[in-house]
Motif scaffolding. Structure first.
Motif, mmCIF file in Angstrom:
data_model
loop_
_atom_site.group_PDB
_atom_site.id
_atom_site.type_symbol
_atom_site.label_atom_id
_atom_site.label_comp_id
_atom_site.label_asym_id
_atom_site.label_seq_id
_atom_site.Cartn_x
_atom_site.Cartn_y
_atom_site.Cartn_z
ATOM 1 N N CYS A 11 0.862 -1.180 0.000
ATOM 2 C CA CYS A 11 0.000 0.000 0.000
ATOM 3 C C CYS A 11 0.898 1.230 0.000
ATOM 4 O O CYS A 11 1.716 1.403 0.889
ATOM 5 C CB CYS A 11 -0.918 0.018 1.228
ATOM 6 N N VAL A 12 0.753 2.028 -1.023
ATOM 7 C CA VAL A 12 1.558 3.242 -1.160
ATOM 8 C C VAL A 12 0.715 4.439 -0.744
ATOM 9 O O VAL A 12 -0.405 4.615 -1.232
ATOM 10 C CB VAL A 12 2.051 3.422 -2.607
ATOM 11 N N ALA A 60 -1.540 -1.980 -4.444
ATOM 12 C CA ALA A 60 -1.117 -2.551 -5.726
ATOM 13 C C ALA A 60 -0.354 -3.844 -5.468
ATOM 14 O O ALA A 60 0.371 -3.960 -4.477
ATOM 15 C CB ALA A 60 -0.250 -1.569 -6.501
ATOM 16 N N SER A 61 -0.539 -4.798 -6.346
ATOM 17 C CA SER A 61 0.240 -6.032 -6.255
ATOM 18 C C SER A 61 1.570 -5.830 -6.974
ATOM 19 O O SER A 61 1.735 -4.912 -7.786
ATOM 20 C CB SER A 61 -0.520 -7.197 -6.898
ATOM 21 N N SER A 113 3.509 0.215 2.810
ATOM 22 C CA SER A 113 3.263 -0.825 3.816
ATOM 23 C C SER A 113 2.918 -2.117 3.108
ATOM 24 O O SER A 113 2.356 -2.123 2.010
ATOM 25 C CB SER A 113 2.121 -0.424 4.758
ATOM 26 N N SER A 114 3.281 -3.232 3.715
ATOM 27 C CA SER A 114 3.001 -4.532 3.126
ATOM 28 C C SER A 114 1.681 -5.069 3.627
ATOM 29 O O SER A 114 1.184 -4.683 4.676
ATOM 30 C CB SER A 114 4.116 -5.523 3.466
ATOM 31 N N PRO A 154 -0.724 -0.435 10.144
ATOM 32 C CA PRO A 154 -0.977 -0.147 8.745
ATOM 33 C C PRO A 154 0.165 0.524 8.008
ATOM 34 O O PRO A 154 0.239 0.455 6.801
ATOM 35 C CB PRO A 154 -2.212 0.756 8.784
ATOM 36 N N TRP A 155 1.078 1.180 8.704
ATOM 37 C CA TRP A 155 2.193 1.802 7.996
ATOM 38 C C TRP A 155 3.524 1.352 8.599
ATOM 39 O O TRP A 155 4.438 2.123 8.782
ATOM 40 C CB TRP A 155 2.073 3.338 8.050
ATOM 41 N N SER A 156 3.620 0.068 8.911
ATOM 42 C CA SER A 156 4.809 -0.410 9.611
ATOM 43 C C SER A 156 6.012 -0.608 8.684
ATOM 44 O O SER A 156 7.136 -0.486 9.119
ATOM 45 C CB SER A 156 4.499 -1.727 10.322
ATOM 46 N N ALA A 157 5.801 -0.962 7.412
ATOM 47 C CA ALA A 157 6.916 -1.089 6.486
ATOM 48 C C ALA A 157 6.788 0.052 5.495
ATOM 49 O O ALA A 157 6.038 -0.038 4.541
ATOM 50 C CB ALA A 157 6.864 -2.431 5.766
ATOM 51 N N GLN A 158 7.495 1.122 5.735
ATOM 52 C CA GLN A 158 7.237 2.330 4.979
ATOM 53 C C GLN A 158 8.506 2.943 4.436
ATOM 54 O O GLN A 158 9.596 2.711 4.930
ATOM 55 C CB GLN A 158 6.507 3.354 5.861
ATOM 56 N N ILE A 159 8.326 3.723 3.388
ATOM 57 C CA ILE A 159 9.401 4.513 2.834
ATOM 58 C C ILE A 159 9.022 5.958 3.065
ATOM 59 O O ILE A 159 7.950 6.391 2.656
ATOM 60 C CB ILE A 159 9.595 4.257 1.329
#
Length: 256
Positions: A182-183, A206-207, A237-238, A246-251
């Motif tokens: 999720c971007v 997006a996948s 986020s993955s 919800p935003w644990s893996a983020q850029i």
């Protein structure tokens, strides 16, 4: 088992060799564990020579079989065991790829990754000169974090220029095509009669397959650009982490 042995004993060796030559490395190794017949056939030098030359053409631009002759290039290795060569070279690549994956994970101790580190991870892959097969075998793995998968995908798409359909097929074979990210990004609020409006928030799922085939060009552009100009911040986020945070893996990157 008896039926398998009958097929094995009646199958002409040239036909069996043709079948083996069409297998991927993973399937080749699996078949080689079935019996002594298949182990010897799957370890054939001609099979591993073809695989080595296909994966690392620049490494074996000359004929190793001639390396023992007086006319061989000065630096040509006296080496005919192609399977051993393939394994040694693959292990070297795997160590480098693991270092890149470790960099991604160490750069996100709290499950957040700065976009500068994200782009640096992709640059690391370029410095390592990883090929498409290297990424497939070492980074397109379902046991790795989807963020690592995404870095590999981005590298293949923008640095190696792998066609989207070919990339999507590789994701499907690796069973990671339907992993989602999720971007979410924030854009600078527009000015209206001397007042700046509130910053705009956008998000989209997006996948990996969608990103590979440019089904959402705008989303892919956000990932490539990062936080520049009007985009204040980008988060990824993955799907796996979304259930807990919800935003644990983020850029992320702050504006300016």
């Amino acid at each position: 088992m008896k039926q398998f042995e009958v097929i094995q004993n009646t199958l002409p060796e040239d036909v069996a060799l043709k079948i083996v030559s069409m297998l991927s490395v993973r399937d080749l190794c699996a078949l080689g564990c079935c019996s002594r017949f298949w182990r010897e056939l799957c370890g054939s030098d001609c099979i591993w020579e073809s695989l080595t030359r296909e994966r690392w053409p620049s490494l074996v631009c000359f004929d190793f079989s001639a390396s023992s002759s007086s006319s061989a290039p000065p630096n040509a290795p006296n080496f005919k065991e192609w399977r051993k060569l393939y394994i040694e070279k693959h292990n070297e690549v795997a160590v480098r790829a693991a270092a890149a994956a470790k960099f991604v994970e160490e750069s996100s101790p709290s499950k957040s990754l700065e976009v500068g580190d994200y782009l640096k991870a992709i640059s690391i892959l370029d410095d390592m000169k990883l090929g498409f097969k290297d990424v497939q075998m070492c980074l397109f793995r379902p046991n790795l974090k989807v963020l690592v998968n995404l870095v590999g995908l981005h590298y293949c798409l923008t640095w190696l220029r792998i066609p989207g359909d070919q990339l999507k097929e590789a994701l499907q074979v690796s069973e990671i095509a339907e992993r989602h990210v999720c971007v979410k990004w924030w854009k600078l609020g527009r000015w209206f009669f001397g007042f700046r409006m509130r910053d705009e928030s956008h998000s989209r799922w997006a996948s990996l397959a969608d990103l590979a085939t440019d089904d959402d060009e705008h989303l892919l552009a956000v990932l490539i650009r990062g936080a520049i100009h009007e985009v204040l911040r980008v988060q990824i986020s993955s799907e796996e982490d979304h259930h807990t945070n919800p935003w644990s893996a983020q850029i992320t990157q702050g504006h300016g």
